[in-house]
Structures are given as C-alpha cells and as structure tokens.
Design a protein around this motif. Structure first.
Motif, PDB file in Angstrom:
ATOM      1  N   ARG A 263       4.987 -64.994  45.878  1.00 60.68           N
ATOM      2  CA  ARG A 263       3.467 -65.086  45.219  1.00 60.68           C
ATOM      3  C   ARG A 263       3.226 -66.807  45.222  1.00 60.68           C
ATOM      4  O   ARG A 263       4.254 -67.546  44.660  1.00 60.68           O
TER       5      ARG A 263
ATOM      6  N   THR B  69       0.212 -63.545  48.086  1.00 54.95           N
ATOM      7  CA  THR B  69       1.680 -63.200  48.413  1.00 54.95           C
ATOM      8  C   THR B  69       1.612 -63.677  49.897  1.00 54.95           C
ATOM      9  O   THR B  69       0.712 -63.136  50.624  1.00 54.95           O
TER      10      THR B  69
ATOM     11  N   GLN C  12       4.229 -63.888  53.370  1.00 52.95           N
ATOM     12  CA  GLN C  12       5.510 -63.552  53.712  1.00 52.95           C
ATOM     13  C   GLN C  12       6.208 -64.498  54.685  1.00 52.95           C
ATOM     14  O   GLN C  12       5.452 -65.011  55.554  1.00 52.95           O
TER      15      GLN C  12
ATOM     16  N   LYS D 264       9.004 -62.142  50.679  1.00 48.65           N
ATOM     17  CA  LYS D 264       7.540 -62.162  50.107  1.00 48.65           C
ATOM     18  C   LYS D 264       7.448 -63.000  48.885  1.00 48.65           C
ATOM     19  O   LYS D 264       8.482 -62.911  48.093  1.00 48.65           O
TER      20      LYS D 264
ATOM     21  N   ARG E 170      10.137 -64.103  42.604  1.00 51.37           N
ATOM     22  CA  ARG E 170       9.122 -63.609  43.328  1.00 51.37           C
ATOM     23  C   ARG E 170       8.017 -64.915  43.311  1.00 51.37           C
ATOM     24  O   ARG E 170       7.177 -64.627  44.359  1.00 51.37           O
ATOM     25  N   HIS E 171       7.932 -65.746  42.616  1.00 48.14           N
ATOM     26  CA  HIS E 171       6.990 -66.638  42.530  1.00 48.14           C
ATOM     27  C   HIS E 171       7.498 -67.805  43.322  1.00 48.14           C
ATOM     28  O   HIS E 171       8.747 -68.136  43.301  1.00 48.14           O
TER      29      HIS E 171
END
Length: 175
Positions: A44, A49, A51, A42, A78-79
């Motif tokens: 961002r 978000t 996948q 995942k 995450r980003h």
C-alpha cells in the motif's frame, strides 16, 4: 529477505518487476546467492496498492531462500516506507487511517528504530560496519537505512511479542 538499494524497475501493466543490481550475500551464512524464482508482493502506498514482482534468491551454501526487497518495501508490512512514515508523522487529528492502525504503526516504528539502533551499535562494536555509519536525520531516511541494516545483517525480527506503551521508547516525539 535482502534489502537492495540499487535496483532496476520494469513496469508491465499493473505489476512492477524488480531486479537487484548489486551483489548480495546470504544474511544467514554469507554464502553466494542464485535466482531461485519469483513472487508477487502487494504494498500500500497511500490510497493505492501496488504489485511488485520480486526475485527469490537461494543460498548456494545453506539452501535458505530470501526475497530481494527494494528500498521502500518494509519486510512483513502491508504499507510501503513512505506510507508508514506519513502515518507515523501525522498527529492525532491529521492521520488518514483508522486510529488503531495509526497507533499500531507509530508503536511499531518507534520500537523498530530503537531495535535497529541497538543492532547498529552492536555491529559498530563488532567492527562489522564503520563507526562513521550514519542512518540519516529524517524519519524516512533513518527507517530505510535501518531496514536495510537489520535485513542484511540477519537481525530482522519477523515476529515480536506485543509491547505496551511503557515498553516503547518515545523516538517519534520531538524533544
């Protein structure tokens, strides 16, 4: 992990499948890789978000596994690349995330660009990449080039100790 520049995307509902289209070698030993499985990642991108279904590659020589990451996905972040660069380039009054997140991303990116610059200089000195290698001028292009360089040379630092502001070079501040 292995960063791939040429890849194919296949969208299936909410999940995007990524298939690398280049021959890559194990960043640990240089051995041949084979597809070992898949995983979901995942990432961002702004307010959304996404996948991604990524291939997991296994080295035929040393047995280590590596995820095939397309350009735009930063290992252990995450980003996505665009989101990180937008946050890092935002001023103190413009950023759209929490101030602590904005500071953490700016500090990490400044540290990473400094670290990757040193990796590049070491690889040039060792004759492993040409002297004419140039990562690009924009923050996005430099970051993408350096992510690929650090990941594929086996120099990606998964965990680093916390650094203070004094330890981080001021790469993001225009001169």
């Amino acid at each position: 992990m292995i960063s791939v520049a040429r890849f194919e995307k296949a969208r299936n509902g909410e999940i995007t499948r990524i298939y690398g289209q280049e021959e890559v070698v194990c960043p640990v030993c240089g051995g041949a890789l084979k597809v070992h499985g898949t995983c979901i990642r995942k990432v961002r991108q702004g307010d959304h978000t996404h996948q991604y279904h990524l291939r997991v590659m296994e080295c035929r020589c040393c047995g280590k596994t590596h995820r095939e990451l397309p350009e735009g996905i930063i290992p252990y972040k995450r980003h996505g690349l665009n989101s990180l660069c937008e946050i890092a380039e935002a001023t103190e009054t413009q950023h759209t995330c929490e101030t602590s997140t904005w500071l953490r991303i700016r500090f990490w990116l400044a540290w990473f660009l400094w670290y990757a610059q040193n990796i590049m200089e070491g690889l040039i000195a060792a004759g492993q990449i040409p002297v004419t290698f140039h990562p690009g001028h924009s923050l996005r292009r430099r970051t993408a080039s350096f992510v690929r360089l650090a990941a594929n040379s086996g120099n990606w630092e998964q965990h680093r100790s916390a650094m203070t502001r004094k330890c981080i070079p001021s790469i993001l501040v225009p001169s």
